[in-house]
Design an enzyme around this catalytic site. Structure first.
Site, mmCIF file in Angstrom:
data_model
loop_
_atom_site.group_PDB
_atom_site.id
_atom_site.type_symbol
_atom_site.label_atom_id
_atom_site.label_comp_id
_atom_site.label_asym_id
_atom_site.label_seq_id
_atom_site.Cartn_x
_atom_site.Cartn_y
_atom_site.Cartn_z
ATOM 1 N N LYS A 1 0.854 -1.206 0.000
ATOM 2 C CA LYS A 1 0.000 0.000 0.000
ATOM 3 C C LYS A 1 0.883 1.246 0.000
ATOM 4 O O LYS A 1 0.611 2.213 -0.716
ATOM 5 C CB LYS A 1 -0.907 0.005 1.237
ATOM 6 C CG LYS A 1 -2.089 -0.930 1.115
ATOM 7 C CD LYS A 1 -2.825 -1.078 2.438
ATOM 8 C CE LYS A 1 -3.798 -2.243 2.346
ATOM 9 N NZ LYS A 1 -4.223 -2.785 3.620
ATOM 10 N N GLN B 1 -4.907 -2.113 9.726
ATOM 11 C CA GLN B 1 -4.701 -3.417 9.088
ATOM 12 C C GLN B 1 -5.231 -4.543 9.984
ATOM 13 O O GLN B 1 -4.899 -4.603 11.165
ATOM 14 C CB GLN B 1 -3.194 -3.600 8.806
ATOM 15 C CG GLN B 1 -2.853 -4.836 8.025
ATOM 16 C CD GLN B 1 -3.385 -4.796 6.581
ATOM 17 O OE1 GLN B 1 -3.314 -3.773 5.909
ATOM 18 N NE2 GLN B 1 -3.930 -5.902 6.127
ATOM 19 N N ASP C 1 -11.600 2.022 4.349
ATOM 20 C CA ASP C 1 -11.976 0.611 4.223
ATOM 21 C C ASP C 1 -13.491 0.452 4.070
ATOM 22 O O ASP C 1 -13.957 -0.610 3.661
ATOM 23 C CB ASP C 1 -11.518 -0.177 5.462
ATOM 24 C CG ASP C 1 -10.275 -1.003 5.194
ATOM 25 O OD1 ASP C 1 -10.037 -1.346 4.022
ATOM 26 O OD2 ASP C 1 -9.555 -1.295 6.158
#
Ligand code: NAD
Length: 269
Positions: free
Chosen positions: A54, A98, A123
């Site tokens: 990322k 994460q 997200d």
């Protein structure tokens, strides 16, 4: 019929070019560089690879990127304090925590994710964004189902009025995929481990999205001649080889379009 393969790298490249242009336009018009913060707690090796990727992608696209590494022993309050700081940080427009979280805080996952301001929740897991997806309002959408829908759109595959079957009802993939397909006017059947007559439901579908986590689960008899098959699964088969939820070799002979694993949906996310 032999299916056309939907190559993730081709769509991902189109996606990246678009993101790069948008980032440059924000900089040029408003002097704003979009910024992403990724928090990683502990040392899960797969998570470390995802986070590194990322960070690299952000750098390549002209997006400011911060990786915040917190120790395995981090408490819920310490993590929440970090999220609060990023919520208030004007350089940061998106925050990712994460997953999976280490054991001692995993039980507080919802509380932790809900602490992210909905407008920074890239997200799309915050209940506000989930609610917007349900009501059809603009919001942030989980990346995997979003990638699946973008693939269909970019490949020019019609969704409007199509019968879609989504197998798997997780909050990360199955449910949002079903909602996105519904928003695009598909008639959606959301299937799961308790669904009866799954084979028949799949065999009647124009579009199948498989998000189960079981190697080779979708067999050729579940695929209608000419159907579109999107395989989200990431599994290891008996030989330890990476594979999806679909029996690719057999389904490829019947589908009109199919995503491979590896090299399909995974590259979009
Ligand atoms: P999950 O375990 O949370 O959900 C699996 C779903 O499959 C459940 O809703 C369950 O009801 C359903 N299911 C299980 N057995 C079934 C059966 N016999 N019949 C019908 N349905 C059944 O998994 P998830 O997080 O949604 O992930 C699904 C798969 O997608 C996994 O292989 C995962 O690795 C992969 N995945 C890929 C990406 C990506 O490409 N970037 C992202 C997320 C998940």
């Amino acid at each position: 019929m032999t299916a056309r393969i939907l190559e993730g790298k081709v769509f991902a490249q189109a996606f990246r070019e678009d993101a790069q242009k948008k980032a440059a336009a924000l900089q040029e018009k408003y002097g704003v560089q979009p910024g992403l913060a990724v928090i990683i707690v502990g040392s899960n090796p797969a998570s470390q690879v995802y986070v590194r990727n990322k960070h690299k992608s952000c750098e390549a696209l002209g997006i400011y990127s911060e990786v915040i590494e917190m120790p395995e022993t981090t408490t819920k309050d310490e993590l929440i304090a970090k999220i609060d700081a990023l919520n208030a940080d004007v350089k940061i427009h998106g925050i990712l925590v994460q997953l999976p979280l280490p054991e001692q805080i995993a039980a507080h996952e919802s509380e932790i994710l809900e602490r992210i301001r909905p407008e920074k929740d890239v997200d799309g897991f915050h209940p506000v964004n989930v609610g917007r997806l349900v009501t059809g309002e603009p919001g942030l959408v989980p990346c995997t189902p979003f990638g699946c829908l973008r693939m269909l759109e970019l490949a020019g595959i019609p969704i409007d009025g199509q019968r879609a079957v989504v197998i798997g009802r997780s909050n990360i993939v199955g449910k949002p995929a079903a909602l996105l397909l519904t928003a695009n006017n598909a008639t959606v059947t959301l299937c799961h481990s308790k669904t009866r007559d799954l084979k028949a439901k799949c065999a009647a579908a124009d579009i199948i999205v498989a998000a189960i986590g079981k190697a080779g689960f979708v067999t050729a008899d579940m695929v209608k001649e000419g159907a579109v098959v999107i395989d989200v699964g990431i599994n290891r088969n008996a030989e330890g080889k990476l594979c999806g939820d679909v029996d690719f070799a057999a389904a490829e002979q019947k589908a009109s379009f199919i995503t491979p694993v590896p090299g399909g949906v995974g590259l979009m996310t």
